[in-house]
Design a protein around this motif. Structure first.
Motif, mmCIF file in Angstrom:
data_model
loop_
_atom_site.group_PDB
_atom_site.id
_atom_site.type_symbol
_atom_site.label_atom_id
_atom_site.label_comp_id
_atom_site.label_asym_id
_atom_site.label_seq_id
_atom_site.Cartn_x
_atom_site.Cartn_y
_atom_site.Cartn_z
ATOM 1 N N SER A 124 4.854 4.171 11.498
ATOM 2 C CA SER A 124 4.396 5.053 10.533
ATOM 3 C C SER A 124 3.377 4.487 9.686
ATOM 4 O O SER A 124 2.945 3.433 10.232
ATOM 5 N N GLU A 125 2.582 5.021 8.993
ATOM 6 C CA GLU A 125 1.270 4.430 8.317
ATOM 7 C C GLU A 125 1.577 3.039 7.952
ATOM 8 O O GLU A 125 0.801 2.396 7.646
ATOM 9 N N GLU A 128 0.794 0.085 9.697
ATOM 10 C CA GLU A 128 -0.554 0.158 10.285
ATOM 11 C C GLU A 128 -1.297 -1.114 10.175
ATOM 12 O O GLU A 128 -2.126 -1.748 10.835
#
Length: 436
Positions: A124-125, A128
């Motif tokens: 998921s973000e 990142e």
């Protein structure tokens, strides 16, 4: 047109097989958190936006390891990189950039091959930021993906195929699929490598080296054959670890999908109950069956050595005595191309169609000479006519006034008569009796 090849490389346990399965859309490679599960190169075809490429899953790359398997895996990765048009260099976002990965990166950079740094486990973000460390490698594009949940896989595929030709098609027609099966360490991978002329599968003297079923394409005088080198089938009580269990399932799957099954036997060990079970599985699946006795070069031979060996096996085969036997050596390549010729012959035999007129003209003559015995109540059994059915394998339909009362020994007589007149070497026949 040559199909582009994409190889996935990286150290062990970064998720290469999970990505492989994600890209091909099925669970083809064994996925386990045990290091070294993928040992050979595993191949499959991927289609994306009208473009087709062949994907290779490799074992985890461990530079400078003295471990027997890791050295062999390293050689396999090098072969895969040499073979590939594009390389996916896979790393793990959770572990960060390790020194071993810098070594792999340097190898790829000097290979002059197009490669994409693929950072896995960015589910998921919020993960990142874990990719930032990998920009220190000096590459512009870092692809943050999650092989497990499928995040950004479409974007990665877009980049992979951007330079590939459109409508590259894999020709499926008249490709003969051959499964090479047998107990562990009988020489299945050695035979595959001998036929291909390259080290397609890892070969060591440690049983169980091959864990996945591996497909390779062999061109033989214009005929395309798919060779499936399978994991060794063991007795069930010896199948303990989960990887071994899935390998056995994969071998059984390879038998089910093959046209012809080569059951490999070690000449120094001989033919045993486990081999009989493998043959029974191939017979149940109605495949073309060949018994290949490997390591024949190691046997001290007398005048009738092969004849005595053959008679012993035929006796153990019983009703499956229609299976051809060939003596080979994967090491010296003795008779391995005769084995390929035999595979092609059995493929043609399995697909052979006999006309109804020819069947009735020749078979009914024998049936009239040796009619089926009467039922226990004294009723005469008459077979009126016979025809061949079955698209995938030979099925013979016998129409009779009392089909349920045709005894097994007479069915065996009919099968032997069909083989005597029409051949079908190495092919299990299905005889079905219908009411007329």
């Amino acid at each position: 047109m040559k199909t582009p090849i994409v190889a996935i490389v990286g150290r062990p346990n970064v998720g290469k097989s999970t990505l492989f399965n994600r890209l091909i859309g099925k669970r083809d490679a064994i996925v386990d958190d045990q290091s070294g599960v993928t040992r050979d190169r595993n191949y499959s075809d991927v289609e994306w936006n009208g473009k087709v490429f062949r994907l290779i899953d490799t074992g985890g790359y461990v530079p400078d390891s003295k471990d027997l398997f890791e050295i062999a895996i390293r050689e396999q990765v090098q072969l895969a990189v040499n073979e590939a048009d594009t390389v996916l260099f896979m790393v793990d976002s959770r572990s960060g950039l390790l020194p071993v990965e810098r070594e792999i990166f340097n190898m790829l950079r000097t290979s002059a091959k197009k490669f994409l740094v693929t950072v896995n486990k960015v589910d998921s973000e919020k993960f990142e930021s874990l990719t930032n460390e990998f920009y220190s490698l000096g590459v512009e594009n870092i692809f943050a993906v999650s092989a497990l949940v499928g995040r950004n896989i479409g974007d990665l595929l877009d980049v992979i195929v951007e330079s590939f030709p459109v409508n590259t098609q894999i020709e499926e027609e008249k490709i003969i699929k051959i499964a090479i099966v047998g107990r562990p360490n009988v020489g299945k991978s050695s035979l595959t490598n001998a036929l291909l002329g390259a080290d397609r599968s890892i070969v060591t003297n440690v049983p169980g080296t091959t864990r996945d079923s591996l497909d390779s394409t062999l061109k033989y005088y214009g005929q395309e054959l798919i060779l499936v080198d399978t994991a060794g089938l063991r007795k069930k009580k010896k199948v303990q670890e989960s990887v071994e269990y899935f390998s056995t399932l994969r071998s059984l799957k390879a038998i089910s999908e093959a046209d012809v099954v080569i059951i490999l036997i070690d000449a120094s060990i001989g033919f045993d109950k486990q081999d009989q079970k493998i043959i029974a599985e191939a017979e149940r699946r109605k495949k073309g069956i060949i018994l290949a006795v490997n390591k024949w070069d190691l046997i001290e031979k007398g005048t009738n050595t092969s004849r005595e060996f053959e008679l012993d096996i035929k006796q153990k085969l019983g009703a499956l005595d229609f299976v051809p036997l060939i003596f080979i050596s994967a090491l010296t390549k003795q008779r391995i191309y005769k084995l390929v010729d035999l595979c092609i012959r059995l493929y043609n035999e399995r697909n052979k169609k006999i006309s109804t007129s020819d069947l009735n003209e020749k078979l009914m003559t024998e049936i009239d000479r040796f009619p089926p015995p009467a039922t226990s109540s004294g009723k005469e059994i008459k077979i009126k006519y016979v025809t061949q059915g079955g698209d995938k394998y030979p099925v013979f339909l016998f129409f009779s006034n009392f089909p349920k009362y045709v005894p097994d020994n007479y069915k065996r007589f009919l099968e032997n008569t069909i083989r005597k007149i029409f051949g079908f070497e190495g092919i299990p026949l299905t005889l079905s009796f219908r009411q007329k």
